[in-house]
Design a protein around this motif. Structure first.
Motif, short mmCIF file in Angstrom:
data_model
loop_
_atom_site.label_atom_id
_atom_site.label_comp_id
_atom_site.label_asym_id
_atom_site.label_seq_id
_atom_site.Cartn_x
_atom_site.Cartn_y
_atom_site.Cartn_z
N TYR A 1 0.86 -1.20 0.00
CA TYR A 1 0.00 0.00 0.00
C TYR A 1 0.88 1.23 0.00
O TYR A 1 2.04 1.17 0.39
N PRO A 2 0.35 2.38 -0.50
CA PRO A 2 1.14 3.61 -0.46
C PRO A 2 1.17 4.15 0.96
O PRO A 2 0.21 3.96 1.72
N THR A 3 2.27 4.83 1.34
CA THR A 3 2.33 5.29 2.74
C THR A 3 2.07 6.78 2.90
O THR A 3 2.05 7.28 4.00
N GLU A 4 1.95 7.56 1.79
CA GLU A 4 1.62 8.97 2.01
C GLU A 4 0.79 9.50 0.85
O GLU A 4 0.87 9.02 -0.26
N TYR A 5 -0.05 10.49 1.17
CA TYR A 5 -0.95 11.03 0.15
C TYR A 5 -0.82 12.55 0.04
O TYR A 5 -1.77 13.24 -0.26
N TRP B 1 3.56 11.80 -14.32
CA TRP B 1 4.83 11.15 -14.65
C TRP B 1 5.85 11.29 -13.54
O TRP B 1 6.85 10.59 -13.51
N ASN B 2 5.64 12.23 -12.59
CA ASN B 2 6.55 12.31 -11.44
C ASN B 2 5.75 12.19 -10.16
O ASN B 2 5.80 13.06 -9.31
N LEU B 3 4.99 11.11 -10.04
CA LEU B 3 4.16 11.01 -8.84
C LEU B 3 5.01 10.68 -7.63
O LEU B 3 4.75 11.11 -6.54
N ASP B 4 6.03 9.80 -7.88
CA ASP B 4 6.96 9.48 -6.81
C ASP B 4 6.24 8.92 -5.59
O ASP B 4 6.35 9.44 -4.49
N ILE B 5 5.48 7.84 -5.82
CA ILE B 5 4.69 7.26 -4.72
C ILE B 5 5.62 6.49 -3.78
O ILE B 5 6.50 5.77 -4.23
N GLN B 6 5.41 6.67 -2.48
CA GLN B 6 6.17 5.88 -1.49
C GLN B 6 5.36 4.62 -1.20
O GLN B 6 4.31 4.69 -0.58
N TRP B 7 5.86 3.45 -1.65
CA TRP B 7 5.09 2.22 -1.43
C TRP B 7 5.58 1.50 -0.19
O TRP B 7 6.76 1.57 0.16
N HIS B 8 4.66 0.77 0.42
CA HIS B 8 5.10 -0.18 1.45
C HIS B 8 5.10 -1.55 0.79
O HIS B 8 4.05 -2.05 0.41
N VAL B 9 6.28 -2.14 0.64
CA VAL B 9 6.35 -3.50 0.11
C VAL B 9 6.96 -4.34 1.22
O VAL B 9 8.02 -3.99 1.75
N PRO B 10 6.31 -5.42 1.64
CA PRO B 10 6.77 -6.15 2.84
C PRO B 10 8.22 -6.64 2.68
O PRO B 10 8.57 -7.21 1.66
#
Length: 1751
Positions: A718-722, A749-758
């Protein structure tokens, strides 16, 4: 190049893929995955088609293709795209395809064609004829009404959408072919016209490139628009024509000159809003039902805007000016919805057009030429003309939704014109406390314009400065006492804080000096942000404290919050989390401290307040986990450890509140980024060990939640910030200036999402938790189920709760199958454990990281938020960053939900069987919960239904003794299914139906079945009803045509991705064909077996009657048009015609009619050439109307076929049925049944029975006549309603059935029928005349009039003989009219004969005969129409008729005195004077005009005008119903005529008549002219406005009548003037004002001293009248703007007040005007006051409150 190396080259670019896939953390893996999936689909689909396997192969792989499109978009090469479309097009148009398959293919094809810019006309061409044949076969099915075909309801919309999607790709010659195909249907007197226009609207292509316009719309445009212009009475098809024009205009902006039609278009759009006008308007129902669709009208208007002439904008402003006052909130009516829709659609239409012209990528579709693009000036003019109504509509009775949507679109175009007035209304609304409605309305509108407001831009730079004041003032809206206010405030605050970073930038002022004025202002304002956040939190704490309600909560023991509370909770938590996400670090720290202190220093009950506080804490922890967890986790852990030190606590039934609250808090704050939790894993593990096994249920449930959240946080993606800017706001102010980011959209094109990947650490932690807590529980449960371990119920529930909360990870390893069975056997009343088991099973079956229903609701809310904040003008996904992140997350969830396959494995099979056991257990609640889970599972897994059906049917077997009633009911519910999912009883497949239907019928003999129990009876009713509703004809023929197979081979060979699959060898293909043939044979076998089984069931001895009925119902569903029923079934149905139960008889009648249709012999069709028969040359261009080449079809009494030779030279399971109908006893019984009453007084002529007899006589000629003849004679003589109806049905069947009989047989038939009909018509009664009318009309429908000449001659003998009284006369005419109306244009001779017969009889005394004659006249003249491109018809002419009538009405025209209705209702001996005759004639003429207003196409205006003066004279002035018929009719007639649509050339004629009448010396006539004028002008507004002379005439007329000597006329003239001013037809200009002021200055006559005895002078002098006229004129101007104060108004009010002490009637007028002014301006007096000077206000206040007001 060799083939190999070629395929290595770069693949062609995909058509259009879903961009969000690239942003997923595992995005790079998806390329290869998609290529594999696509290759797989192409192979298998091609394979299935070549092997002729439509089901299951073809259907299965087309479904996979739609899944592929959902997951990856159109990620395939153009070549593949075209091949897929061609293949599906061929599949959809297979003629004998089963409907459900056709719909499946069609939906996918629509999806493939959806984005038409991807494929140009060069890439793809699709034929139109197969689609037309399909529509004709399905939507206009000849056999559906006989029950030989069953189509689902959705089929119509699917087919129409399909045609719309294919339309752009029809070949260039299609238009001409379509016109040739459907032009012959265009007969305006017939229903076929509707069909033709519907087809044209649907099929005609309008997107051809300009080079091909000659082959496109130019072929039909002039003809159709001519037709549209010439039709006046809004027939049903006019709306479809408008839809076609709207589409044409949109697709070809700039290529059609609409200017000549603009006034007509706007007049008709205004008419179709059906606004109430004038004093007493008669509503014409067809104006309501056939009105234009607002959406299409808007499309048409927006497409015509722009261009050099600016004509449309002028009319649009006129339209809004004329209807603006209807938008005022005090007005309400059924027309309001249309007006609101107009407001909402217009701005969005204009925005869509601007987007297309300025922002959209160029595609192959025709671009708008530069000359016709909308200029900035056009946009400004548009916004200015619509903004006033929108601002009024904000407070409308229907809510402010439409206004908010309109404002959102308008603000995108011109924020500087739109936002300031909205804010002007918002600030006062935020201050007031007394009008909450005003607040909610304005806030929802500001939310709509929020984005335009915050981003400012070059047009409206001061926008952002309003944001802080608005936010601070909105805070008081967080109010526990007003729910709706609270919710809208939350939404308002959340919207603004999403758009703006809450960072204090005031320090920038010292550092930089290059800021603009607005930026400086904003910087200093941002210092308030911290204050705002803290105040907001205080408000929220107040809200929470007020919703605690400790005492009541404890007593009621409600587990859940109420609905409202849960909504508030949602609003609160989402708003708070938005605010914290957008905060800078400093503000966040203060907020965190505050929320921590609040949470720690109080103890909350866990149901309502606790949840809200925990949500706020969770929001804080989510935003910045590290700082927050440091505060919260240690604190909670300490408290919990401290409170559970003592072991006694673990066994307490009721726990300490503080412990519960801390557990709740801890379980919520662990829903954060898993990596940040690892630090605390020891502490959290300890807490779980202490609390998971608490005895108190509330306690261990909270602890289970904690476990659940820990597992989820550690293992999901899941993403960790919005945050609204990537990277957050924590940079120093010198580098980063937040104000630049106000309202900025996210950059895809530069969303730069911070994902949480276990990570591996987290996964280990998760396994540790499962090993420690889940494993032991599973072992205990296993032992318990095996009977090795005793456990109390509470323990079992606790175990199950722990399992339920941690199961979603353990990959279905452990399935405790025996458990459900064990509990059912041993402790079935432990329902709570069973509920948990059901939940667990359904989770294991359904749950893949998220639940389907949760996903659906998140998708919905995502779409809502997107809509409320999107920028439709620029498009290109300009959304806010948080929204884009949300969309990527949804894409991830969609993948997890769809990729986990639906293969049906044995483990699933066992679980579904468990659910079936639970669904048939003893407790109702358990059953219903299990059934819901059962239905969802059935919908998820492929093919599991076939596996489970036999198990369900086990419970219904009649030979089983051990089934309980509960199980029986459970099984029936399982068959019935829920409203949305699968219905097991009705799968579209022969194998399944052949099992379920006989089982349902024979379950009537089961022991468990009892018809005493209403619930069981209801279940069977529902089952039968659902099967009837959902049944669709199932296919018997599954062949695949050659063309499909060719395309399939091409698809298989196409590259990118190419597959390693080689072509099929010929043996395999042969085998496929063989299999397909077997499948067809098997289907036929199943079909006949099913029928035989059902018949066997019915014949069982003691089957209850209900089941017999159900079974007959099932059998009737099995009639088909491609296969004749087995003989046994035919025999059964024929016998059922004489069954005791009426229900069965009804089914049998339809069934036998259907069977007769199946048995119909095909008649040879002989092609004929009309030109040869008529002997006239073939014309070069075709005209509609009576032509020499259709002359021979006319009825001509000289050349009727009366001999055998003439007749024949004119162009025009059987044994069983034969036996039964030749048997006199059978027929006698049948007739007896048919002539019984069903529902007294409600019965009508029954088309089903008519079809039955028509079929009999069509198939068997006159074989049954001898048997029937005595019955017919008997029935005709009996005048009872039901017997007459029965004989009418049979006779209609006879006449229609005799179409192909030989001449001798027909002649014999008519010899028998003529006397019968004569008797019948003389015995006619009130109850039966409708039936006879229907009988004759049905007999004449679509038949050549020359073949029915006996009938017409009989009817025309002497309709008005006067024998049998007026009623019989009226009835005869009615019956005759029915016959002639069906014949339309083919019987001009008969119409002339009838008219000649009727004319001398027009002076009938009897009202009913007069009405009927009026109606007949309508039909006689209906054919006399003036349509474009049409030769004149030979029918009687209205013109000649009216001239003759006017001659006879002369005496009335010339007379001056009032026309009284002094005719006695009896024909006295001797002739009465001309005058009386005239009045009688006039009455009939009125009836005729009233009847034709609703039916004919064009109104004969010129002729009717000559009658107008007469009507004006007669029509009464007051609204009083006690008047005689003559006056009422005249009034009605005037009302209808005034609403009529006028052609421009008729305007001068009408005005001529009105001017002439205004000089009349009857004041009634002068008064009525005015009321007529009001309606007429409004209903033809733009046609009048387009004619300057007419406007001046009307103005002159009204102003002249203002000076009339009769007071009533003057007042009416004033009302009319004010109305015309109000709809901007006339304007209040200088000359008019001076004219009135001059009149006002007329000197009043001096009062003379009277001699005592002289007569009082009553006649007002001329001067007084003139002075009154002036006052009335001023008053009209004032009343013409009831809702605002124009600049000229204050002065006029002053002028008016000077006359307050004039003599009556002036004084009265002034008082009325002032009180009305006060009434209408009272609401907004604060604003209106600004328009007056202080002196004027003094005078005014004096006037309005002075004693005169009460006088």
């Amino acid at each position: 190049l060799t083939g190999k190396s070629f395929s290595v080259m770069a693949p062609p670019p995909p058509q259009k893929e879903i961009v969000y896939n690239k942003l997923l953390p595992y995005g790079e893996r998806l390329e290869a995955e998609a290529a594999r999936f696509l290759a797989h689909i192409k192979d298998n689909l091609a394979r299935a088609v070549q092997l002729q396997e439509l089901w299951p192969g073809g259907l299965f792989w087309t479904r996979k293709l739609s899944t592929y499109i959902r997951l990856y978009g159109r990620k395939f090469s153009r070549e593949d795209h075209v091949l897929f479309i061609k293949l599906l097009y061929e599949l959809v148009t297979i003629p004998r395809l089963e409907i459900s398959m056709m719909q499946g293919f069609a939906r996918l094809l629509i999806n493939l064609l959806k984005k038409k810019e991807l494929l140009s006309r060069d890439d793809l061409e699709l034929p139109w004829r197969p689609l037309y044949e399909m529509l004709e076969r399905i939507l206009y099915s000849k056999t559906e009404n006989l029950g030989l075909n069953w189509f689902p309801n959705s089929v119509e919309s699917v087919l129409k959408t399909l045609v719309k999607s294919c339309r752009p790709y029809f070949p260039e010659d299609a238009t001409a072919e379509m016109l040739d195909e459907w032009r012959p249907l265009m007969c305006p007197f017939d229903v076929t016209m509707q069909k033709a226009i519907t087809y044209f609207e649907l099929f005609l292509p309008t997107t051809l490139p300009p080079a091909l316009h000659q082959k496109g719309f130019k072929l039909w445009f002039d003809e159709f628009i001519g037709l549209w212009v010439s039709v006046q009475n809004l027939p049903q098809w006019e709306g479809h024509l408008v839809n076609l024009f709207a589409r044409l205009a949109t697709d070809n902006i700039g290529y059609i000159d609409w200017d000549p039609y603009v006034p007509k278009i706007f007049t008709r759009i205004l008419r179709s809003l059906n606004l109430p006008v004038g004093s007493n308007q008669v509503v014409v129902p067809r104006f309501l039902t056939n009105a234009y669709d607002v959406g299409h009208a808007v499309m048409w208007i927006t497409a015509m805007m722009g261009g050099p002439s600016k004509l449309v904008q002028k009319h649009l402003s006129g339209l809004f000016n004329s209807i603006a006052s209807f938008y005022h909130p005090s007005n309400n009516g059924r027309w309001l919805n249309k007006l609101m829709k107009l407001l909402q659609r217009l701005p969005s239409g204009v925005v869509r057009r601007l987007h297309r012209e300025r922002y959209k990528k160029m595609t192959w579709l025709t671009p708008v030429p530069e000359s016709h693009k909308l200029t900035d000036q056009d946009v400004t003019d548009f916004v200015e003309c619509i903004i006033q109504p929108v601002l009024l509509a904000m407070f409308s009775k229907t809510g402010s939704l439409e206004a908010a949507q309109a404002l959102q679109n308008l603000a995108l175009m011109r924020p500087e014109l739109v936002i300031p007035p909205v804010l002007e209304k918002t600030y006062p609304a935020l201050e007031t406390l007394t009008e909450p409605h005003q607040l909610t309305a304005t806030l929802s509108c500001v939310i709509g314009v929020a984005r335009s407001l915050v981003s400012g831009g070059k047009w409206f730079p001061e926008g952002p400065t309003h944001m802080l004041p608005l936010l601070m003032r909105a805070l008081p809206g967080v109010d526990p006492n007003d729910f709706s206010k609270c919710m809208i405030t939350f939404q308002f605050i959340a919207t603004f804080s999403t758009l703006v970073p809450l960072v204090d930038c005031s320090s920038v002022l010292q550092e930089r000096d290059d800021l603009s004025e607005v930026e400086r202002e904003l910087c200093s304002a941002t210092a308030e942000f911290e204050d705002f956040v803290l105040q907001f939190m205080d408000r929220c704490f107040g809200l929470i404290e007020s919703s605690t309600l400790e005492q009541t909560r404890e007593e009621t023991e409600t587990e859940k919050m109420t609905h409202l509370e849960s909504l508030v909770e949602l609003g609160l938590s989402s708003t708070f989390s938005t605010i914290l996400t957008q905060c800078s670090k400093d503000i966040f720290k203060v907020a965190l401290e505050k929320v921590f202190n609040f949470a720690v220093s109080n103890i909350f009950e866990t149901r309502v307040a606790g949840r809200m506080v925990a949500d706020m804490c969770r929001a804080a922890v989510k935003c910045r986990p590290e700082e927050s967890l440091k505060l919260f986790v240690p604190h909670c852990c300490n408290v919990i450890t401290h409170l559970t030190v003592n072991d006694d606590v673990l066994r307490d039934e009721e726990l300490d509140k503080e412990l519960l609250w801390n557990l709740q808090l801890l379980s919520e704050i662990t829903r954060v980024d898993g990596k940040k939790l690892l630090v605390y894993r020891e502490q959290l593990g300890k807490i779980l060990q202490r609390t998971l096994h608490l005895t108190c249920k509330q306690g261990y449930i909270l602890s289970c939640n904690l476990l659940h959240h820990l597992l989820r946080s550690a293992t999901l993606i899941y993403p960790t910030e919005y945050c609204s800017v990537p990277g957050g706001f924590d940079k120093p102010v010198s580098e980063y200036f937040p104000i630049k980011d106000w309202g900025k959209p996210g950059d895809l094109w530069n969303l730069d999402i911070q994902w949480h990947v276990p990570s591996s650490e987290e996964i280990n932690f998760a396994f540790y938790l499962l090993d420690t807590f889940l494993q032991p529980e599973l072992i205990r449960l296993e032992h318990y189920a095996a009977g090795k371990l005793e456990m109390s119920r509470d323990d079992v529930q606790q175990c199950l709760a722990i399992v339920h909360n941690s199961l979603f990870l353990s990959d279905n390893k452990f399935l405790f199958l025996p458990l459900a069975g064990y509990i059912l056997d041993n402790s079935e009343d432990d329902t709570k454990s069973l509920f948990l088991i059901i939940k667990i099973i359904s989770d294991v079956l359904q749950f893949q990281g998220s639940h389907k229903h949760e996903f659906d609701s998140r998708w919905k809310s995502f779409n809502l938020v997107k809509k409320s904040m999107e920028n439709r003008l620029q498009g290109k996904k300009q959304h806010i960053r948080a929204l884009l992140i949300d969309r990527v997350m949804l894409q991830h969830e969609l993948r997890t939900l769809t990729m986990e396959g639906c293969e049906y494995k044995t483990s699933h099979q066992e679980m579904i069987r468990d659910l079936l056991c639970l669904s048939t257990s003893s407790y109702g609640q358990v059953r219903s919960k299990a059934q819901q889970a059962f239905f969802t599972a059935l919908g998820t897994y492929n093919f599991c239904c076939r596996d489970i059906i036999p198990l369900v049917l086990e419970f219904l077997r009649p030979d089983r003794q051990d089934v309980t009633q509960k199980q029986f009911k459970g099984a029936l519910y399982c068959l019935l299914g829920n409203h949305s999912g699968v219905c097991l009883a009705n799968l579209h497949d022969w194998d399944c139906i052949a099992q379920t239907w006989p089982a349902i019928v024979s379950s009537g003999l089961s022991k468990a079945m009892s018809l005493e129990k209403p619930s069981i009876v209801r279940l069977f009713d529902d089952l039968a009803e659902k099967i009837h509703r959902q049944y669709e004809t199932i296919g018997l023929d599954f062949a695949v045509p050659e063309k499909c197979i060719e395309i399939a081979v091409m698809l298989q060979k196409s590259e990118h991705p190419s597959s390693d699959f080689t072509g099929l060898c010929s043996e395999e293909i042969q085998l496929g064909i063989q299999r397909q043939k077997e499948k067809n044979a098997e289907a036929v076998r199943n079909y006949e077996n099913l029928i035989n089984m059902l018949l066997d069931c019915v014949e069982q001895r003691n089957l209850p009657w209900k089941f017999e009925h159900i079974s007959i119902g099932f059998l009737s569903l099995l009639l088909r048009d491609d296969r004749i029923l087995p003989v046994r079934a035919i025999k059964f149905f024929v016998q059922c015609l004489n069954h005791d139960a009426i229900v069965v008889r009804k089914v049998a009648i339809s069934a036998v009619a259907g069977i007769l249709k199946q048995l119909k012999r095909t008649h040879k069709k002989v092609p004929i050439c009309p030109y040869e028969i008529s002997g006239s040359p073939k014309p070069s261009s075709i005209q509609a109307g009576d032509r020499p080449d259709n002359q021979w079809l006319h009825y001509d009494s000289q050349s009727l076929p009366k001999t055998k030779e003439a007749w024949e030279s004119c162009c025009f399971a059987e044994q069983i049925i034969y036996d039964h109908f030749s048997d006199p006893k059978f027929v006698e019984q049948l007739i007896k049944f048919l002539s019984l009453e069903d529902r007294k007084g409600k019965d009508k002529f029954n088309p089903r029975r008519f079809c039955l007899f028509k079929g009999l006589f069509r198939n068997f000629d006159d074989a049954f006549l001898p048997v029937l003849q005595p019955h017919l004679e008997e029935l005709v003589a009996d005048s009872h309603e039901s017997t007459q109806r029965c004989v009418a049905e049979i006779i209609a069947g006879l006449i229609r059935g005799s179409k192909h009989w030989t001449f001798e047989k027909v002649e014999k038939l008519w010899k028998l029928l003529c006397p019968l009909l004569r008797t019948a018509l003389s015995n006619i009664t009130v109850e039966t005349y409708n039936d006879w009318g229907t009988c004759i009309a049905t007999s004449c429908e679509s038949r050549d009039p020359r073949k029915l000449h006996w009938l017409f001659e009989l009817l025309l003998e002497s309709p008005l003989s006067g024998e049998g009284g007026s009623f019989v006369d009226a009835c005869r005419l009615y019956v005759l009219q029915g016959g002639l109306a069906q014949q339309e244009w083919r019987v001009p001779e008969l119409l002339h004969r009838l008219l000649k017969y009727l004319e001398p009889k027009l002076t009938q005394v009897y009202k009913n005969v007069r009405e009927r004659i009026g109606s007949v006249l309508t039909y006689i003249f209906m054919i006399d129409v003036s349509l474009p491109n049409t030769a004149a018809t030979k029918s009687p002419r209205v013109h000649e008729f009216t001239t003759r009538i006017l001659e006879n009405l002369k005496p009335l025209m010339e007379a001056d005195e009032e026309i009284q209705n002094h005719v006695m209702e009896e024909n006295g001996i001797g002739e009465q004077d001309e005058r009386t005759q005239g009045i009688k004639l006039l009455k009939t003429i009125l009836k005729w005009l009233m009847a034709s207003a609703g039916r004919s196409f064009s109104t004969a205006v010129t002729e009717q005008l000559q009658l107008l003066p007469l009507f004006f004279k007669i029509a009464p002035v007051e609204n009083d119903n006690s008047y005689d018929e003559l006056k009422r009719d005249a009034k009605m007639c005037l009302s209808l005529m005034s609403q009529g649509l006028l052609y421009p050339q008729q305007v001068p004629l009408v005005l001529q008549v009105l001017k002439q009448t205004a000089r009349s010396n009857s004041w009634h006539a002068r008064y009525t002219v005015l009321t007529y004028l009001q309606t007429m002008v409004f209903y033809n507004l733009f046609i009048f406005l387009n004619n300057e002379e007419a406007v001046n005439d009307i103005r002159w007329l009204v102003i002249k009548l203002l000076e009339d000597e009769q007071l009533e006329v003057r007042e009416m003239a004033a009302t009319t003037l004010s109305g015309l001013l109000q709809c901007n037809f006339l304007t209040m200009d200088g000359p008019m004002q001076t004219h009135f002021e001059q009149l006002c200055k007329m000197r009043l006559p001096k009062k003379r001293k009277r001699d005592l005895g002289s007569v009082v002078d009553t006649i007002p002098s001329g001067d007084l009248v003139k002075r009154h006229a002036g006052v009335l004129g001023l008053s009209a101007c004032i009343l013409s703007s009831p809702y605002d104060v124009p600049t000229w108004m204050p002065q006029l009010l002053m002028d008016l007040s000077a006359h307050l002490n004039d003599p009556q009637p002036i004084e009265m007028t002034v008082k009325k005007t002032l009180s009305n002014f006060r009434r209408t301006h009272h609401d907004n007096w604060q604003e209106h006051k600004q328009q007056f000077t202080d002196d004027q206000l003094l005078v005014l206040t004096d006037l309005l409150v002075s004693p005169c007001y009460y006088a």
